[in-house]
Write a protein that holds these residues in place. Structure first.
Motif, short mmCIF file in Angstrom:
data_model
loop_
_atom_site.label_atom_id
_atom_site.label_comp_id
_atom_site.label_asym_id
_atom_site.label_seq_id
_atom_site.Cartn_x
_atom_site.Cartn_y
_atom_site.Cartn_z
N SER A 89 10.57 11.41 -11.41
CA SER A 89 9.21 11.03 -10.89
C SER A 89 8.49 10.07 -11.85
N LEU A 90 8.43 10.19 -13.39
CA LEU A 90 8.07 9.21 -14.03
C LEU A 90 8.51 8.21 -14.04
N GLY A 91 9.85 8.03 -13.79
CA GLY A 91 10.56 6.69 -13.84
C GLY A 91 10.07 5.93 -12.52
N CYS A 92 10.04 6.53 -11.40
CA CYS A 92 9.61 5.93 -10.22
C CYS A 92 8.25 5.31 -10.48
N ALA A 93 7.34 6.34 -10.83
CA ALA A 93 5.88 5.79 -11.05
C ALA A 93 5.71 4.62 -11.91
N ILE A 94 6.68 4.43 -12.80
CA ILE A 94 6.48 3.30 -13.58
C ILE A 94 6.98 2.04 -12.80
N ILE A 138 0.82 -1.27 -0.07
CA ILE A 138 0.02 -0.02 -0.02
C ILE A 138 0.73 1.34 0.13
N ALA A 139 1.84 1.30 0.70
CA ALA A 139 2.94 2.46 0.86
C ALA A 139 3.56 2.54 -0.43
N TRP A 140 4.01 1.66 -1.25
CA TRP A 140 4.39 1.66 -2.73
C TRP A 140 3.40 2.35 -3.52
N LEU A 141 2.06 1.87 -3.32
CA LEU A 141 1.27 2.53 -4.24
C LEU A 141 0.74 3.88 -4.01
N ALA A 160 1.44 7.14 -6.75
CA ALA A 160 0.64 8.24 -7.05
C ALA A 160 1.55 9.56 -6.65
N TRP A 161 1.89 9.54 -5.65
CA TRP A 161 2.70 10.76 -5.46
C TRP A 161 3.98 11.27 -6.33
N ASP A 162 4.67 10.02 -7.02
CA ASP A 162 5.39 10.58 -8.01
C ASP A 162 4.78 11.03 -9.27
N ALA A 163 3.56 10.34 -9.43
CA ALA A 163 2.74 10.79 -10.61
C ALA A 163 2.22 12.12 -10.65
N VAL A 218 5.48 -2.18 -9.85
CA VAL A 218 6.05 -3.68 -9.79
C VAL A 218 6.47 -3.87 -8.51
N ILE A 219 7.08 -3.03 -7.67
CA ILE A 219 7.50 -3.43 -6.04
C ILE A 219 6.39 -3.52 -5.55
N ALA A 220 5.29 -2.92 -5.51
CA ALA A 220 4.06 -2.91 -4.74
C ALA A 220 3.17 -4.46 -5.09
N LEU A 221 3.16 -4.82 -6.41
CA LEU A 221 2.73 -5.95 -6.39
C LEU A 221 3.17 -7.13 -5.94
N TRP A 222 4.63 -7.07 -5.77
CA TRP A 222 5.33 -8.17 -5.30
C TRP A 222 5.02 -8.27 -3.80
N CYS A 223 5.03 -6.82 -3.17
CA CYS A 223 4.66 -7.10 -1.67
C CYS A 223 3.38 -7.38 -1.41
N LEU A 224 2.30 -7.03 -2.31
CA LEU A 224 0.95 -7.34 -2.23
C LEU A 224 0.70 -8.92 -2.46
N ARG A 225 1.64 -9.51 -3.06
CA ARG A 225 1.59 -11.14 -2.88
C ARG A 225 2.40 -11.52 -1.90
N ASP A 226 2.96 -10.85 -0.96
CA ASP A 226 3.36 -11.21 0.33
C ASP A 226 4.79 -11.44 0.10
#
Length: 110
Positions: free
Chosen positions: A68-73, A41-44, A48-51, A77-85
């Motif tokens: 900021s665009l590079g981070c937003a892209i 959630i923090a990565w998501l 949004a903040w980077d966007a 990916v990191i968020a999805l990995w975390c959300l998958r535990d």
């Protein structure tokens, strides 16, 4: 084990909202000590903040206009990995191949 944390208060282009965002992400990081979901959630939120920084024209690294665009892209990916535990790479790759649907030819022989 040592825990480290950091916050960037970039150009200040969002004024007091920079501090509100930092507090929200810090809360997520604290909750993330017990759950990868909160880290996701923090990565998501960070995405949004980077966007927003990119759209406002206030990059997180002032001399790198697309930072900021590079981070937003990359951040989702990191968020999805975390959300998958936070699975290990072999576990993650193994899950891709173990969930293949049965082929149509297998179903027709039943």
């Amino acid at each position: 084990m040592r825990w480290r944390g950091a916050a960037y208060l970039s150009s200040g282009s969002f004024g007091a909202w920079e501090f509100v965002f930092t507090a929200a992400v810090t809360y997520c990081a604290y909750r993330g000590l017990d759950s990868y979901v909160w880290i996701g959630i923090a990565w998501l939120l960070h995405t949004a903040w980077d966007a927003l920084h990119y759209l406002r024209g206030a990059p997180i690294i002032p001399f790198a206009t697309h930072s900021s665009l590079g981070c937003a892209i990359c951040d989702p990916v990191i968020a999805l990995w975390c959300l998958r535990d936070g699975p290990s790479l072999p576990t993650l790759i193994g899950s891709w191949f173990s969930k293949r649907p049965a082929s149509l030819t297998d179903a027709s022989h039943s």
